[in-house]
Design an enzyme around this catalytic site. Sequence first.
Site, mmCIF file in Angstrom:
data_model
loop_
_atom_site.group_PDB
_atom_site.id
_atom_site.type_symbol
_atom_site.label_atom_id
_atom_site.label_comp_id
_atom_site.label_asym_id
_atom_site.label_seq_id
_atom_site.Cartn_x
_atom_site.Cartn_y
_atom_site.Cartn_z
ATOM 1 N N CYS A 56 48.029 -101.297 -19.144
ATOM 2 C CA CYS A 56 47.980 -100.194 -18.176
ATOM 3 C C CYS A 56 46.661 -100.222 -17.404
ATOM 4 O O CYS A 56 45.585 -100.314 -18.015
ATOM 5 C CB CYS A 56 48.135 -98.853 -18.896
ATOM 6 S SG CYS A 56 48.102 -97.417 -17.797
ATOM 7 N N CYS A 104 41.402 -93.415 -18.677
ATOM 8 C CA CYS A 104 42.282 -92.382 -19.227
ATOM 9 C C CYS A 104 42.074 -92.244 -20.727
ATOM 10 O O CYS A 104 41.890 -93.236 -21.433
ATOM 11 C CB CYS A 104 43.739 -92.746 -18.921
ATOM 12 S SG CYS A 104 44.937 -91.600 -19.639
ATOM 13 N N CYS A 108 51.325 -94.923 -15.542
ATOM 14 C CA CYS A 108 51.248 -94.762 -16.999
ATOM 15 C C CYS A 108 52.327 -95.579 -17.694
ATOM 16 O O CYS A 108 53.504 -95.537 -17.318
ATOM 17 C CB CYS A 108 51.393 -93.289 -17.356
ATOM 18 S SG CYS A 108 51.389 -92.959 -19.129
ATOM 19 N N GLN A 116 60.497 -84.272 -31.019
ATOM 20 C CA GLN A 116 59.916 -85.579 -31.308
ATOM 21 C C GLN A 116 59.616 -86.301 -29.996
ATOM 22 O O GLN A 116 60.338 -86.181 -29.012
ATOM 23 C CB GLN A 116 60.867 -86.410 -32.172
ATOM 24 C CG GLN A 116 61.135 -85.826 -33.543
ATOM 25 C CD GLN A 116 59.914 -85.839 -34.457
ATOM 26 O OE1 GLN A 116 58.944 -86.559 -34.228
ATOM 27 N NE2 GLN A 116 59.957 -85.028 -35.506
ATOM 28 N N PHE A 122 60.644 -76.208 -42.235
ATOM 29 C CA PHE A 122 60.023 -76.442 -40.932
ATOM 30 C C PHE A 122 61.053 -77.149 -40.043
ATOM 31 O O PHE A 122 60.796 -78.193 -39.450
ATOM 32 C CB PHE A 122 58.746 -77.264 -41.057
ATOM 33 C CG PHE A 122 57.716 -76.657 -41.977
ATOM 34 C CD1 PHE A 122 56.834 -75.694 -41.508
ATOM 35 C CD2 PHE A 122 57.636 -77.040 -43.308
ATOM 36 C CE1 PHE A 122 55.880 -75.135 -42.357
ATOM 37 C CE2 PHE A 122 56.694 -76.482 -44.161
ATOM 38 C CZ PHE A 122 55.816 -75.528 -43.691
ATOM 39 N N GLU A 150 62.621 -72.009 -40.621
ATOM 40 C CA GLU A 150 61.638 -72.246 -39.558
ATOM 41 C C GLU A 150 60.953 -70.931 -39.227
ATOM 42 O O GLU A 150 61.585 -69.870 -39.259
ATOM 43 C CB GLU A 150 62.353 -72.809 -38.322
ATOM 44 C CG GLU A 150 61.604 -72.758 -37.021
ATOM 45 C CD GLU A 150 60.297 -73.540 -37.056
ATOM 46 O OE1 GLU A 150 59.295 -73.006 -36.577
ATOM 47 O OE2 GLU A 150 60.298 -74.672 -37.579
ATOM 48 N N ASP A 200 59.114 -81.185 -43.083
ATOM 49 C CA ASP A 200 58.422 -81.810 -41.951
ATOM 50 C C ASP A 200 57.412 -80.820 -41.400
ATOM 51 O O ASP A 200 57.605 -80.217 -40.344
ATOM 52 C CB ASP A 200 59.433 -82.223 -40.872
ATOM 53 C CG ASP A 200 58.785 -82.916 -39.681
ATOM 54 O OD1 ASP A 200 57.600 -83.287 -39.784
ATOM 55 O OD2 ASP A 200 59.454 -83.080 -38.649
ATOM 56 N N CYS A 219 53.057 -85.933 -39.940
ATOM 57 C CA CYS A 219 52.292 -86.461 -38.808
ATOM 58 C C CYS A 219 50.814 -86.546 -39.146
ATOM 59 O O CYS A 219 49.986 -86.720 -38.248
ATOM 60 C CB CYS A 219 52.517 -85.603 -37.561
ATOM 61 S SG CYS A 219 52.020 -83.879 -37.759
#
Length: 407
Positions: free
Chosen positions: A58, A64, A141, A241, A268, A288, A336, A362
């Site tokens: 890129c 960036c 991008c 996601q 979650f 949730e 999650d 994550c």
Amino acid sequence: MTEHVIERLGHQGDGIAPGPVFAPMTLPGEVVSGTLNGQRLEQVRIVTPSSDRVAAPCRHFKTCGGCQVQHASDGFVEHWKAGIVREALRAQGIEAEIAGVETSPPRSRRRAGLSARRTKKGAMAGFHGRASGTIVEIPDCQLLHPDLIAALPVAEALAVAGGSRKGELNVSVTLSDGGLEVAVRDGKPLDRNLEVALAQQAEALDLARLSWDGEVIAMRRAPGQIFGPARVVPPPGAFLQATPQGEAALLRAVMEITEGASKIADLFAGCGTFALPLARRAEVLAVEGDRAMIAALDRGWREAQGLKRVEGVTRDLFRNPLLRDEFKGIDAVVIDPPRAGAEAQVTELAEARVPVIAHVSCNPVTFARDAARLIAAGYAMGPVRVVDQFRWSSHVELVAGFRLTSA
């Protein structure tokens, strides 16, 4: 100018030399020179390059801040991300099998958070620059899906309509089956004139839905997302996601880990990323903290065909985790959590002794903490699958299964 030998890559993607000295856009084994500013090396020059160094795909990479490791080969990045997971687990005394890394292809991101602001000549939109608050325009991008690149002039137009010269708009853009969805924060306070101007912009820009600080200004087409056999219209700004490929990889792993379960708790649950596909073969309790997301999940389930029962529950699992008695009759759990992990919920889950747990994360550090708690309670952890949805970044996602082995 001083010379340094890079020994390793840190978790944020900077090369680290003895000192420590942090050098951006460098790789282990490289000899580099530059000017020291505290612990950071500036004006970096590569004296001896690594064999893993490649030309960044890129043209925006050097300025960036959206990507950290475009200068490294794909094989190196995969090895590095697997290593981040492995090191986090070892810090908790856990040795794990890493069952590969699934990396989303370039130009596959279907959602992004853009920054936009008014200028003297109009407006500009993009990502923040490397280690700065300056906005860098990113028309070429290599992360964003081509249809999402079209959101850049949208963000600029909205900054002209409702932005301030003194501040930035946070413009969340998402691809949906109804077109482009845009959720704006930090704009001017809504009044009647601004609301009319924004509605006109939504029409002119052909937006599916436009919201402003949580208030829907216009919904010309419902911005649906497909989760298994169900179509869901999430609330503005809801979690999704980052890439379809990453979502599919996580879902495949979750389906495999929970195979054979007849009743599953999805903690979650969001808008049903896992709950609704799982409902093809099992009853699901979806929990949730966001009421609007549960409402969207419930509507999607009711309008779909061929799904088993999905019970949606709004509950803050940080302050009010499901207790062990509430897991009676549950054969498997999918969890999650956000980056902070789910320490309180995992403690209750360990005591509930549910036979199977699919843990999506994550954050390798909080995942390792939660994994250690489950292992201490008698669970065996299966292979860890690393899912790289945020290509060329320092972000890592993963999924692993836990099976109860002790009585």
